[in-house]
Design a protein around this motif. Structure first.
Motif, PDB file in Angstrom:
ATOM      1  N   LEU A   6      -2.404  14.891 -27.179  1.00  0.00           N
ATOM      2  CA  LEU A   6      -2.581  15.827 -28.292  1.00  0.00           C
ATOM      3  C   LEU A   6      -3.724  16.785 -27.979  1.00  0.00           C
ATOM      4  O   LEU A   6      -4.860  16.363 -27.764  1.00  0.00           O
ATOM      5  CB  LEU A   6      -2.880  15.062 -29.588  1.00  0.00           C
ATOM      6  CG  LEU A   6      -1.814  14.065 -30.042  1.00  0.00           C
ATOM      7  CD1 LEU A   6      -2.303  13.273 -31.255  1.00  0.00           C
ATOM      8  CD2 LEU A   6      -0.496  14.764 -30.358  1.00  0.00           C
ATOM      9  N   TRP A  35       1.319  17.943 -26.695  1.00  0.00           N
ATOM     10  CA  TRP A  35       1.614  18.671 -27.933  1.00  0.00           C
ATOM     11  C   TRP A  35       0.393  19.499 -28.322  1.00  0.00           C
ATOM     12  O   TRP A  35      -0.729  18.980 -28.402  1.00  0.00           O
ATOM     13  CB  TRP A  35       1.940  17.701 -29.068  1.00  0.00           C
ATOM     14  CG  TRP A  35       3.218  16.947 -28.896  1.00  0.00           C
ATOM     15  CD1 TRP A  35       4.092  16.994 -27.844  1.00  0.00           C
ATOM     16  CD2 TRP A  35       3.773  16.003 -29.823  1.00  0.00           C
ATOM     17  NE1 TRP A  35       5.142  16.133 -28.057  1.00  0.00           N
ATOM     18  CE2 TRP A  35       4.984  15.523 -29.254  1.00  0.00           C
ATOM     19  CE3 TRP A  35       3.365  15.529 -31.073  1.00  0.00           C
ATOM     20  CZ2 TRP A  35       5.784  14.584 -29.897  1.00  0.00           C
ATOM     21  CZ3 TRP A  35       4.159  14.593 -31.718  1.00  0.00           C
ATOM     22  CH2 TRP A  35       5.366  14.131 -31.136  1.00  0.00           C
ATOM     23  N   VAL A  37      -1.487  20.894 -31.059  1.00  0.00           N
ATOM     24  CA  VAL A  37      -1.603  20.692 -32.506  1.00  0.00           C
ATOM     25  C   VAL A  37      -2.454  21.830 -33.073  1.00  0.00           C
ATOM     26  O   VAL A  37      -3.662  21.883 -32.850  1.00  0.00           O
ATOM     27  CB  VAL A  37      -2.239  19.322 -32.833  1.00  0.00           C
ATOM     28  CG1 VAL A  37      -2.312  19.123 -34.350  1.00  0.00           C
ATOM     29  CG2 VAL A  37      -1.442  18.190 -32.176  1.00  0.00           C
ATOM     30  N   TYR A  57       1.202  29.709 -34.847  1.00  0.00           N
ATOM     31  CA  TYR A  57       2.284  28.821 -34.402  1.00  0.00           C
ATOM     32  C   TYR A  57       3.285  29.613 -33.553  1.00  0.00           C
ATOM     33  O   TYR A  57       3.719  29.154 -32.497  1.00  0.00           O
ATOM     34  CB  TYR A  57       3.006  28.180 -35.591  1.00  0.00           C
ATOM     35  CG  TYR A  57       4.203  27.371 -35.138  1.00  0.00           C
ATOM     36  CD1 TYR A  57       4.037  26.064 -34.676  1.00  0.00           C
ATOM     37  CD2 TYR A  57       5.481  27.917 -35.126  1.00  0.00           C
ATOM     38  CE1 TYR A  57       5.122  25.323 -34.223  1.00  0.00           C
ATOM     39  CE2 TYR A  57       6.568  27.184 -34.670  1.00  0.00           C
ATOM     40  CZ  TYR A  57       6.383  25.894 -34.219  1.00  0.00           C
ATOM     41  OH  TYR A  57       7.452  25.178 -33.747  1.00  0.00           O
ATOM     42  N   TYR A  61       4.398  28.832 -29.828  1.00  0.00           N
ATOM     43  CA  TYR A  61       5.824  28.615 -29.555  1.00  0.00           C
ATOM     44  C   TYR A  61       6.297  29.520 -28.413  1.00  0.00           C
ATOM     45  O   TYR A  61       6.969  29.076 -27.477  1.00  0.00           O
ATOM     46  CB  TYR A  61       6.623  28.879 -30.836  1.00  0.00           C
ATOM     47  CG  TYR A  61       8.112  28.788 -30.647  1.00  0.00           C
ATOM     48  CD1 TYR A  61       8.769  27.560 -30.716  1.00  0.00           C
ATOM     49  CD2 TYR A  61       8.870  29.930 -30.387  1.00  0.00           C
ATOM     50  CE1 TYR A  61      10.141  27.470 -30.533  1.00  0.00           C
ATOM     51  CE2 TYR A  61      10.236  29.854 -30.199  1.00  0.00           C
ATOM     52  CZ  TYR A  61      10.864  28.623 -30.268  1.00  0.00           C
ATOM     53  OH  TYR A  61      12.220  28.553 -30.068  1.00  0.00           O
ATOM     54  N   LYS A  71       4.720  21.192 -25.987  1.00  0.00           N
ATOM     55  CA  LYS A  71       5.384  21.426 -27.281  1.00  0.00           C
ATOM     56  C   LYS A  71       4.396  21.939 -28.327  1.00  0.00           C
ATOM     57  O   LYS A  71       3.279  21.437 -28.415  1.00  0.00           O
ATOM     58  CB  LYS A  71       5.961  20.114 -27.828  1.00  0.00           C
ATOM     59  CG  LYS A  71       6.743  19.287 -26.833  1.00  0.00           C
ATOM     60  CD  LYS A  71       8.180  19.684 -26.809  1.00  0.00           C
ATOM     61  CE  LYS A  71       8.979  18.729 -25.925  1.00  0.00           C
ATOM     62  NZ  LYS A  71      10.233  19.278 -25.533  1.00  0.00           N
ATOM     63  N   SER A  73       3.065  22.126 -32.157  1.00  0.00           N
ATOM     64  CA  SER A  73       3.128  21.206 -33.299  1.00  0.00           C
ATOM     65  C   SER A  73       2.383  21.789 -34.500  1.00  0.00           C
ATOM     66  O   SER A  73       1.214  22.145 -34.397  1.00  0.00           O
ATOM     67  CB  SER A  73       2.510  19.858 -32.938  1.00  0.00           C
ATOM     68  OG  SER A  73       2.424  19.047 -34.083  1.00  0.00           O
ATOM     69  N   LYS A  74       3.087  21.840 -35.632  1.00  0.00           N
ATOM     70  CA  LYS A  74       2.440  22.287 -36.869  1.00  0.00           C
ATOM     71  C   LYS A  74       2.245  21.107 -37.805  1.00  0.00           C
ATOM     72  O   LYS A  74       2.192  21.268 -39.029  1.00  0.00           O
ATOM     73  CB  LYS A  74       3.207  23.433 -37.528  1.00  0.00           C
ATOM     74  CG  LYS A  74       4.684  23.271 -37.670  1.00  0.00           C
ATOM     75  CD  LYS A  74       5.267  24.558 -38.264  1.00  0.00           C
ATOM     76  CE  LYS A  74       6.761  24.613 -38.097  1.00  0.00           C
ATOM     77  NZ  LYS A  74       7.328  25.872 -38.530  1.00  0.00           N
ATOM     78  N   ILE A  75       2.123  19.922 -37.234  1.00  0.00           N
ATOM     79  CA  ILE A  75       2.011  18.678 -38.002  1.00  0.00           C
ATOM     80  C   ILE A  75       0.884  18.736 -39.035  1.00  0.00           C
ATOM     81  O   ILE A  75       1.021  18.253 -40.145  1.00  0.00           O
ATOM     82  CB  ILE A  75       1.837  17.475 -37.056  1.00  0.00           C
ATOM     83  CG1 ILE A  75       1.980  16.158 -37.801  1.00  0.00           C
ATOM     84  CG2 ILE A  75       0.544  17.477 -36.327  1.00  0.00           C
ATOM     85  CD1 ILE A  75       3.207  15.427 -37.432  1.00  0.00           C
ATOM     86  N   THR A  88      -4.566  12.514 -38.887  1.00  0.00           N
ATOM     87  CA  THR A  88      -3.416  12.996 -38.116  1.00  0.00           C
ATOM     88  C   THR A  88      -2.875  11.876 -37.233  1.00  0.00           C
ATOM     89  O   THR A  88      -1.660  11.660 -37.156  1.00  0.00           O
ATOM     90  CB  THR A  88      -3.825  14.214 -37.248  1.00  0.00           C
ATOM     91  OG1 THR A  88      -4.368  15.216 -38.103  1.00  0.00           O
ATOM     92  CG2 THR A  88      -2.639  14.777 -36.486  1.00  0.00           C
ATOM     93  N   LEU A  92       0.842  10.210 -37.334  1.00  0.00           N
ATOM     94  CA  LEU A  92       1.715  10.197 -36.154  1.00  0.00           C
ATOM     95  C   LEU A  92       2.100   8.772 -35.760  1.00  0.00           C
ATOM     96  O   LEU A  92       3.239   8.512 -35.381  1.00  0.00           O
ATOM     97  CB  LEU A  92       1.023  10.898 -34.976  1.00  0.00           C
ATOM     98  CG  LEU A  92       0.919  12.418 -35.090  1.00  0.00           C
ATOM     99  CD1 LEU A  92      -0.007  12.977 -34.023  1.00  0.00           C
ATOM    100  CD2 LEU A  92       2.297  13.062 -34.990  1.00  0.00           C
ATOM    101  N   TYR A  96       6.027   7.802 -35.648  1.00  0.00           N
ATOM    102  CA  TYR A  96       6.663   7.529 -34.347  1.00  0.00           C
ATOM    103  C   TYR A  96       6.442   6.084 -33.900  1.00  0.00           C
ATOM    104  O   TYR A  96       6.333   5.807 -32.707  1.00  0.00           O
ATOM    105  CB  TYR A  96       6.113   8.495 -33.288  1.00  0.00           C
ATOM    106  CG  TYR A  96       6.477   9.933 -33.557  1.00  0.00           C
ATOM    107  CD1 TYR A  96       7.699  10.463 -33.134  1.00  0.00           C
ATOM    108  CD2 TYR A  96       5.598  10.779 -34.244  1.00  0.00           C
ATOM    109  CE1 TYR A  96       8.027  11.785 -33.378  1.00  0.00           C
ATOM    110  CE2 TYR A  96       5.926  12.100 -34.495  1.00  0.00           C
ATOM    111  CZ  TYR A  96       7.148  12.601 -34.063  1.00  0.00           C
ATOM    112  OH  TYR A  96       7.473  13.911 -34.309  1.00  0.00           O
TER     113      TYR A  96
END
Length: 195
Positions: A6, A35, A37, A57, A61, A71, A73-75, A88, A92, A96
Motif C-alpha cells: 500500500l 495499490w 491509496v 484519482y 488511474y 492499481k 485505490s480510492k478506498i 484503513t 482492508l 479481503y
C-alpha cells in the motif's frame, strides 16, 4: 495469498518518481501488486492546491493504465474522516480476509515519525513495512530499523516532489518530463496548478 503493498499519498499530482518507486517495489520484492491509496481531501482542511479527489484519482488511474501490477485505490474516500492508517488496514483486512496480505510502503523520512502514528505497534505486529531511501537531513536513527517487520529496500532515490511540480508549473516552467504522458495531458487540458 496475494501480497499487496500500500503506497499512500495525495498524488497531487502523481509523477514519474512515484511510478519508478512502485514499479521497483513490485518487481524486486515479493509483493504481487502495489495499490496507490489516494488520501482524500480532509473535510476539516481547505488546501487550495489540493485537487478534488476525483481529479487526483483520474490522474493516478491514467498513470497506471499500462502497469497491470500497479492499481489505483480510492478506498479511503469512503472511510470516516479524519482517517488513520490503522483504520484503513482494519477495513482492508476484513474486506479481503484470507485472500490478501497487506504491507505498507513508506520513505525512511516517514519512519522517523512512525512511532507517533495511531496504534503503530498494532500496525507493526500485523503488517510488514517496506522502507525506501530518501535524501534527508541526517541518517534515520530509529530503533524500528532493526524490527523484524521492517524491510529496507534498495530502491532508486527519486527526489521529485509534487509540490515542486505544482510550483514550477504555476510559474510557467516546463515540467512535462516529470509526469507520465497521460497525466501531463489531463493536467494540461484541465488547466491545473496554473496561476
Amino acid at each position: 495469498m496475494k501480497r499487496i503493498g500500500l503506497f499512500f499519498g495525495t498524488f497531487n499530482p502523481i509523477h514519474i518518481g512515484h511510478l519508478v518507486l512502485a514499479n521497483h517495489m513490485v518487481e524486486f520484492s515479493d509483493l504481487d501488486e502495489v495499490w496507490f491509496v489516494i488520501t482524500p481531501q480532509s473535510p476539516f482542511k481547505t488546501n487550495q492546491s489540493l485537487l478534488d479527489n476525483h481529479h487526483r484519482y483520474q490522474m493516478v488511474y491514467e498513470a497506471l493504465a499500462d502497469y497491470p501490477k500497479l492499481k489505483p485505490s480510492k478506498i479511503e474516500f469512503n472511510l470516516p474522516q479524519p482517517n488513520y492508517t490503522i483504520n484503513t488496514l482494519t477495513y482492508l483486512y476484513e474486506e479481503y480476509l484470507g485472500t490478501h496480505r497487506f504491507a505498507l510502503i513508506m520513505g525512511e523520512d516517514n519512519l522517523k515519525s512512525f512511532h507517533k502514528w495511531k496504534n503503530y505497534e498494532v500496525i507493526l505486529e500485523n503488517h510488514e513495512i517496506f522502507v525506501y531511501p530518501r535524501i534527508s537531513e541526517g541518517k534515520t536513527v530509529s530503533k524500528l530499523l532493526d524490527h523484524p517487520k521492517i524491510r529496507q529496500v534498495d530502491a532508486p532515490i527519486m527526489e521529485i516532489s509534487s509540490s515542486f511540480i505544482r510550483r514550477e508549473h504555476g510559474l510557467g516552467k516546463n515540467v512535462r518530463p516529470l509526469l507520465p504522458e497521460k497525466v501531463w495531458k489531463y493536467m494540461d487540458e484541465m488547466n491545473f496548478y496554473r496561476k
